[in-house]
Write an enzyme that holds these catalytic residues in place. Structure first.
Site, PDB file in Angstrom:
ATOM      1  N   SER A 169      -3.691  13.305   1.454  1.00  0.00           N
ATOM      2  CA  SER A 169      -4.342  13.404  -0.085  1.00  0.00           C
ATOM      3  C   SER A 169      -5.498  11.940   0.633  1.00  0.00           C
ATOM      4  O   SER A 169      -5.276  11.693  -1.094  1.00  0.00           O
ATOM      5  CB  SER A 169      -5.258  14.278  -1.363  1.00  0.00           C
ATOM      6  OG  SER A 169      -6.100  13.490  -1.581  1.00  0.00           O
ATOM      7  N   CYS A 216     -10.506  -2.845  -3.893  1.00  0.00           N
ATOM      8  CA  CYS A 216     -10.120  -3.842  -4.231  1.00  0.00           C
ATOM      9  C   CYS A 216     -10.594  -5.316  -4.870  1.00  0.00           C
ATOM     10  O   CYS A 216     -10.566  -6.056  -6.242  1.00  0.00           O
ATOM     11  CB  CYS A 216      -8.753  -4.632  -3.312  1.00  0.00           C
ATOM     12  SG  CYS A 216      -7.358  -3.378  -2.609  1.00  0.00           S
ATOM     13  N   ASN A 222       0.640  -1.547   0.023  1.00  0.00           N
ATOM     14  CA  ASN A 222       0.163   0.029   0.147  1.00  0.00           C
ATOM     15  C   ASN A 222       0.473   1.686  -0.017  1.00  0.00           C
ATOM     16  O   ASN A 222       2.032   1.069   0.455  1.00  0.00           O
ATOM     17  CB  ASN A 222      -0.893  -0.035   1.159  1.00  0.00           C
ATOM     18  CG  ASN A 222      -0.405  -0.254   2.852  1.00  0.00           C
ATOM     19  OD1 ASN A 222      -0.023  -0.712   2.763  1.00  0.00           O
ATOM     20  ND2 ASN A 222      -0.701   0.425   3.404  1.00  0.00           N
ATOM     21  N   GLN A 223       0.813   2.034  -1.317  1.00  0.00           N
ATOM     22  CA  GLN A 223       0.663   3.751  -1.309  1.00  0.00           C
ATOM     23  C   GLN A 223       0.040   4.766  -0.730  1.00  0.00           C
ATOM     24  O   GLN A 223      -0.455   5.104  -1.415  1.00  0.00           O
ATOM     25  CB  GLN A 223       1.799   3.380  -2.291  1.00  0.00           C
ATOM     26  CG  GLN A 223       2.743   2.395  -2.993  1.00  0.00           C
ATOM     27  CD  GLN A 223       3.743   2.409  -1.865  1.00  0.00           C
ATOM     28  OE1 GLN A 223       4.902   3.479  -1.950  1.00  0.00           O
ATOM     29  NE2 GLN A 223       4.831   0.939  -1.237  1.00  0.00           N
ATOM     30  N   ASN A 244      -1.122   8.627   0.531  1.00  0.00           N
ATOM     31  CA  ASN A 244      -1.001   9.810   0.159  1.00  0.00           C
ATOM     32  C   ASN A 244      -1.461  10.302   1.267  1.00  0.00           C
ATOM     33  O   ASN A 244      -2.654  10.714   2.081  1.00  0.00           O
ATOM     34  CB  ASN A 244      -1.668  10.354  -0.846  1.00  0.00           C
ATOM     35  CG  ASN A 244      -1.043  11.685  -1.623  1.00  0.00           C
ATOM     36  OD1 ASN A 244      -1.612  12.731  -1.101  1.00  0.00           O
ATOM     37  ND2 ASN A 244      -0.703  11.607  -2.898  1.00  0.00           N
ATOM     38  N   GLU A 272      -2.801  -4.596  -2.501  1.00  0.00           N
ATOM     39  CA  GLU A 272      -3.900  -5.764  -3.793  1.00  0.00           C
ATOM     40  C   GLU A 272      -3.965  -5.001  -5.463  1.00  0.00           C
ATOM     41  O   GLU A 272      -3.569  -5.825  -6.081  1.00  0.00           O
ATOM     42  CB  GLU A 272      -5.541  -5.870  -3.560  1.00  0.00           C
ATOM     43  CG  GLU A 272      -5.483  -6.757  -1.989  1.00  0.00           C
ATOM     44  CD  GLU A 272      -5.383  -5.964  -0.922  1.00  0.00           C
ATOM     45  OE1 GLU A 272      -5.446  -6.667   0.490  1.00  0.00           O
ATOM     46  OE2 GLU A 272      -5.041  -4.731  -1.056  1.00  0.00           O
TER      47      GLU A 272
END
Length: 160
Positions: free
Chosen positions: A67, A115, A62-63, A65, A75
């Site tokens: 926002s 996902c 997972n990435q 931000n 996934e």
């Protein structure tokens, strides 16, 4: 009126060591990917690993931000990369592992709704089920023989 009952059958392993060796290896890849997650806001790291029909393994984490909607789950990171790099290859298996920097996660954590929808798209596209294994950072591992078990009454192109 007619009542319709929908049932899902899942297999639960007490420990990762109880799963087949190929699954253990794939989950180890997911765990390794989880450790590379960028999750400074939720402190919830997720890793995913896909086994493709050509035996390639694709991983994602997972990435996040600042926002929040701009981030991407592990996934989908993995499945979209697989689709971009190997568009004709079937995804055979997916392994997912999640952990928290706030508390220990021993309950198996399934894919979120977004996902599930993305995985469903690929399962429908390839006309072949994707076997999914998921766990927390340790403990039980859950197996679903298809995404359709996790997303009954899924939305697909037939509705468009």
């Amino acid at each position: 009126m007619k009542e319709v009952k929908i049932e899902t059958t899942l297999q639960v392993y007490d420990h990762l060591n109880d799963t087949p060796k190929e699954v253990q290896d794939l989950m180890e890849q997911a765990i390794s990917a989880r450790e590379k997650a960028y999750a400074p806001y939720s402190k919830f790291n997720v890793g995913a690993a896909l086994l493709l029909e050509n035996k390639e393994i694709i991983t994602g984490s997972n990435q996040e931000n600042a926002s929040y909607p701009s981030g991407l789950c592990a996934e989908r990171t993995a499945i979209y990369f697989a689709g971009a790099k190997y568009p004709e290859e079937k995804i055979i298996k997916m392994a997912i592992s999640a952990s928290s920097k706030i508390h220990t996660t021993i309950t198996p954590i399934p894919p979120c709704g977004a996902c599930r929808q993305a995985i469903s798209e690929y399962e429908n596209k390839q006309n072949h089920p994707i076997e999914i294994y998921f766990m927390g950072e340790s403990g039980k591992v859950v197996r679903s023989n298809s995404l359709a078990n996790l997303l009954p009454l899924g939305f697909d192109k037939s509705y468009l």
